[in-house]
Motif scaffolding. Structure first.
Motif, PDB file in Angstrom:
ATOM      1  N   VAL A 105       0.834  -1.197   0.000  1.00  0.00           N
ATOM      2  CA  VAL A 105       0.000   0.000   0.000  1.00  0.00           C
ATOM      3  C   VAL A 105       0.868   1.246   0.000  1.00  0.00           C
ATOM      4  O   VAL A 105       0.589   2.237  -0.689  1.00  0.00           O
ATOM      5  N   ALA A 106       1.966   1.205   0.773  1.00  0.00           N
ATOM      6  CA  ALA A 106       2.888   2.353   0.796  1.00  0.00           C
ATOM      7  C   ALA A 106       3.477   2.599  -0.585  1.00  0.00           C
ATOM      8  O   ALA A 106       3.660   3.749  -1.012  1.00  0.00           O
ATOM      9  N   LEU A 107       3.776   1.522  -1.330  1.00  0.00           N
ATOM     10  CA  LEU A 107       4.308   1.684  -2.683  1.00  0.00           C
ATOM     11  C   LEU A 107       3.280   2.330  -3.613  1.00  0.00           C
ATOM     12  O   LEU A 107       3.631   3.098  -4.505  1.00  0.00           O
ATOM     13  N   PHE A 108       2.008   2.011  -3.391  1.00  0.00           N
ATOM     14  CA  PHE A 108       0.970   2.673  -4.187  1.00  0.00           C
ATOM     15  C   PHE A 108       0.980   4.181  -3.947  1.00  0.00           C
ATOM     16  O   PHE A 108       0.797   4.982  -4.873  1.00  0.00           O
ATOM     17  N   PHE A 109       1.184   4.600  -2.702  1.00  0.00           N
ATOM     18  CA  PHE A 109       1.262   6.031  -2.412  1.00  0.00           C
ATOM     19  C   PHE A 109       2.449   6.673  -3.136  1.00  0.00           C
ATOM     20  O   PHE A 109       2.376   7.812  -3.602  1.00  0.00           O
ATOM     21  N   VAL A 110       3.553   5.916  -3.227  1.00  0.00           N
ATOM     22  CA  VAL A 110       4.727   6.434  -3.947  1.00  0.00           C
ATOM     23  C   VAL A 110       4.415   6.568  -5.436  1.00  0.00           C
ATOM     24  O   VAL A 110       4.740   7.577  -6.080  1.00  0.00           O
TER      25      VAL A 110
END
Length: 809
Positions: free
Chosen positions: A670-675
């Protein structure tokens, strides 16, 4: 200056008792040589003196108002409105409150009683009552209304070690809170019809509200609130049980304040509902039924406070019936009934005076003899002459005899009931004959129980050998308050029109604002003698004659009370309902209270998903618009695959360690999606949260046993699968619908426009958390702090607990 006036007149006056209550525990603990009541006495005395200054204003037909905003967007505010009606009740609350506190100084032993708690509860109740009678906003009125129920629960159950005290407190709260909820429903309906929470504005719209579809429902709900609080039939059953409270509480709550809250509610909303025939029939009819029922069963009681409790029920019914009859004045053909409202207000004042004094005398008798059982009492006049004199004045006033104030208002009551039979509206000309008949019979029993209370206690054979204590006169400090009330009872008889000019007429004008332009227009002159042709005179003579006969023959007709079996009593019905509810709810709760968190989560998720999905399709709220979707990239696709695989690992993991690691993979994906979507702040926040969460999970789960599949069946797994899929479908549908349709503009643009100009920040996420959601963040921190303190307390409790020695094992 205006803002300061608002603060002083509302917050410091209505909330002065509860603010002072914060200091009471310190005074109780630190100052041992002085009774705490002396410090508390200052509060009602100051308030009483201040509110007396409003008398010239309301006598001229004026009013005072001050307001403090609470929830402006919803139109909810703390609005203090003082007119003739609210000032009358305010003076009763503070005046009787002062005498009760003075009485309690000598009644409540500072060595044996928890005076700190007692006076805190009493002051909270005082604030609640002041709020009820002064609130112009229905929502704040309801807030204070329920505060009276809570504080009276604490006062009635003050001696909580006694079963009867706890039972009486619970009973009173259950019934009055039920009524409060009904009243809240009425307020909500009124706000829908009138588009305001202001009582004054609703009164101004009264003719328009009469034709609204919810009008009758609001009327009935409001009367349920009033009837439960003022102990009207069949809700009166809580009042006798509430007599387990200390006598100062009984004298204050159940003669002058709490039970009068329902009377106030009916009087305040009469301008709105008084034109409806339903209001007139219900208020008058239930009032007369309560008057008769309470007076008849008062003679059955053997406890002095129980006699006074049933007499209070009957007197409240009398006042309520007069308010119902007074509402007839809203019809042009019945202006003659204006004096019924005058009589109601007049008797309300008289009742507060003589009943408050009688309750105090009952407490004195209990205090000085050790019992309230009237069967053990008798001949006390010789050793308690002052108490006898005060009791005789109060009882004769309650019986309606001259030269006491109760005689005047009782005469006006009988005149009002006789006039009802000639009222040619709503079929009163047919059924109206019943009203004076019931009123007269109830008055006969009122005379009987008044004589029963005073004569059986003070006259007759001495039974001192049956008393737990040798009787003697009470100390003068305990007698001051009832002596003052007895003096008022006599003075009012001789100067009724002075009281009428300054207090009663402004209150009548507030109850009937459309009938009178000013208090001076209330053309009613009270006098004791109306001539031999007056109906009230002959009715009073009949009351005295038949009441005396009933008193002299009590042993012969008292067996009538045994005709009704206990199983058919209202108290037994209440007890059966409570027992049945408890058993039934226990059976229901055992069906779903399995003790397993997994089961509870299934219930919650299943209900939530089914409800929301059904609403989406029933209301045709699901919308899918793919035009604004972001293009799918290679990195996004790969990350989505990783996310799906991580979720799969969590579901099918055989150990907790593997499940935690896979769960961390979900969070990092999910954090990678924010990136990918260029939200580095959110990505960093997500990374920190996931890292801390995984570490904490590993630390906590290390001490748990290995995962077990014991008890899992194919059925359980299938239920889990269905619920999980439904939750996933729900979240997906809501997310797609909320993205595809914008019924209102997004708030994000407001944040972008004001993050620098209003909040003086550059990082929009931080500004939202710290400024725009500052209170939310503050309360989250407060919750964590409270939880931390609780954990620390439990740890310290465990450490401080001593291990048993070999001798004690």
């Amino acid at each position: 200056m205006v803002g300061r006036r608002i603060f002083l007149e509302f917050v410091l006056l209505i909330f002065l008792p509860v603010i002072f209550a914060l200091l009471v525990p310190f005074a109780y603990k630190k100052i041992k040589g002085i009774h705490t009541g002396w410090f508390v006495l200052v509060v009602p005395l100051v308030l009483f003196g201040y509110y007396l200054s409003f008398l010239p204003l309301v006598m001229d037909g004026g009013h005072a108002i001050s307001e403090m905003k609470w929830i402006p967007s919803l139109g909810i505010a703390f609005t203090s409105y003082i007119d003739g009606l609210s000032l009358l009740f305010t003076l009763l609350i503070t005046g009787i409150g002062s005498l009760v506190v003075l009485y309690s100084v000598f009644y409540m032993d500072r060595e044996k009683e928890d005076l700190g708690s007692f006076y805190v509860y009493l002051l909270i109740f005082m604030t609640a009552m002041l709020g009820v009678v002064q609130s112009d906003n229905t929502m704040t009125l309801y807030l204070f209304w329920e505060l009276t129920s809570i504080s009276s629960f604490l006062l009635i159950g003050f001696w909580y070690t006694k079963d009867k005290s706890r039972f009486g407190a619970l009973k009173s709260m259950m019934i009055t809170v039920f009524g409060g909820l009904m009243m809240l429903g009425a307020f909500i309906l009124l706000s829908i019809m009138g588009e305001t929470f202001s009582v004054r504005e609703l009164i101004a719209q009264a003719p328009d509200l009469l034709n609204q579809p919810y009008f009758t429902l609001a009327l009935v709900l409001l009367l349920l609130g009033a009837f439960t609080k003022s102990a009207q039939f069949p809700f009166y059953i809580w009042l006798p049980d509430a007599m387990e409270a200390p006598t100062p509480v009984s004298a204050y709550l159940h003669s002058a304040t709490m039970v009068k809250a329902g009377i106030y509610l009916v009087a305040r909303f009469t301008p709105i509902f008084g034109s409806a025939s339903t209001w007139i029939w219900l208020v008058t009819g239930i009032g007369l039924l309560t008057l008769f029922w309470g007076s008849f069963f008062a003679v059955k009681q053997t406890d002095l406070k129980a006699i006074l409790a049933f007499s209070t029920v009957s007197q409240l019914g009398l006042i309520m019936s007069l308010l119902g009859a007074g509402a007839i004045s809203y019809h042009a053909t019945a202006a003659m009934f204006g004096f019924a409202t005058y009589a109601a207000i007049f008797h309300l004042i008289n009742h507060a005076a003589f009943k408050g004094g009688l309750f105090m005398i009952a407490g004195i008798i209990d205090h000085e003899t050790g019992t309230r059982d009237i069967r053990k009492l008798g001949g006390l006049m010789s050793v308690m002459p002052i108490s006898f004199t005060v009791a005789a004045i109060g009882s004769l006033s309650m019986a309606g005899l001259p030269p006491f104030s109760g005689f005047l208002s009782k005469e006006m009551f009988l005149e009002s009931m006789v006039a009802l039979q000639h009222f040619e509206l709503f079929n009163f000309d047919t059924w109206g004959i019943l009203f004076p008949i019931v009123a007269w019979i109830a008055s006969v029993f009122t005379f009987t129980y008044s004589m029963y209370f005073v004569l059986k206690t003070f006259i007759g054979q001495k039974k001192f050998d049956q008393l737990p204590k040798q009787p003697h006169e009470a100390p003068i400090g305990m007698l001051i308050s009832p002596m003052i009330l007895a003096t008022i009872v006599i003075l009012v008889f001789f100067i009724p029109n002075v009281i009428g000019k300054w207090i009663i007429k402004p209150a009548v004008m507030a109850v009937q604002p459309t009938l009178y332009a000013s208090p001076s227009a209330v053309d009613i002159h009270v006098k004791a003698w109306h001539g031999f042709g007056a109906a009230g005179l002959w009715l009073t003579i009949g009351v005295v004659v038949f009441g005396t006969l009933l008193y002299l023959t009590i042993p012969k007709w008292q067996p009538l009370y045994r005709i009704q079996p206990d199983k058919l009593s209202l108290n037994n019905g209440y007890d059966a309902m409570m027992r049945g509810s408890e058993k039934g709810l226990n059976r229901v709760s055992r069906l779903y209270m399995t003790g397993k968190i997994r089961t509870y989560l299934l219930y919650m998720f299943a209900f939530m998903s089914v409800t929301i999905i059904a609403i989406l399709f029933i209301k045709d709220a699901f919308v899918l618009d793919m035009n604004s979707f972001t293009a799918i990239t290679l990195y996004g696709s790969l990350n989505a695959i990783v996310l799906i695989l991580s979720v799969g690992f969590v579901v099918f993991a055989k150990s907790r360690l593997a499940a935690i690691i896979a769960l961390g993979g979900v969070g990092y994906s999910v954090a990678l999606f924010f990136v990918i979507f260029k939200a580095p702040d959110l990505a960093l926040t997500q990374l920190v949260i996931e890292t801390v969460s995984v570490a904490l999970f590993l630390l906590a789960f290390k001490h748990l046993p290995a995962l077990s599949t014991h008890g899992e069946t194919k059925r359980n797994k299938m239920v889990n699968l269905i619920v999980s899929l439904s939750v996933g479908v729900m979240v997906t549908l809501v997310a797609l619908s909320s993205h595809s349709q914008k019924m209102i503009p997004s708030i994000s643009q407001y944040y972008k426009d004001t993050v620098e100009t209003e909040a003086a920040g550059g990082n929009i996420v931080n500004v939202i958390l710290v400024d725009y959601r500052g209170f939310d963040t503050f309360f989250e921190i407060a919750v964590l702090a409270i939880a931390g303190i609780a954990v620390l307390g439990m740890i310290r409790l465990r450490v401080s607990r001593k291990e048993p020695t070999d001798e004690n094992k």
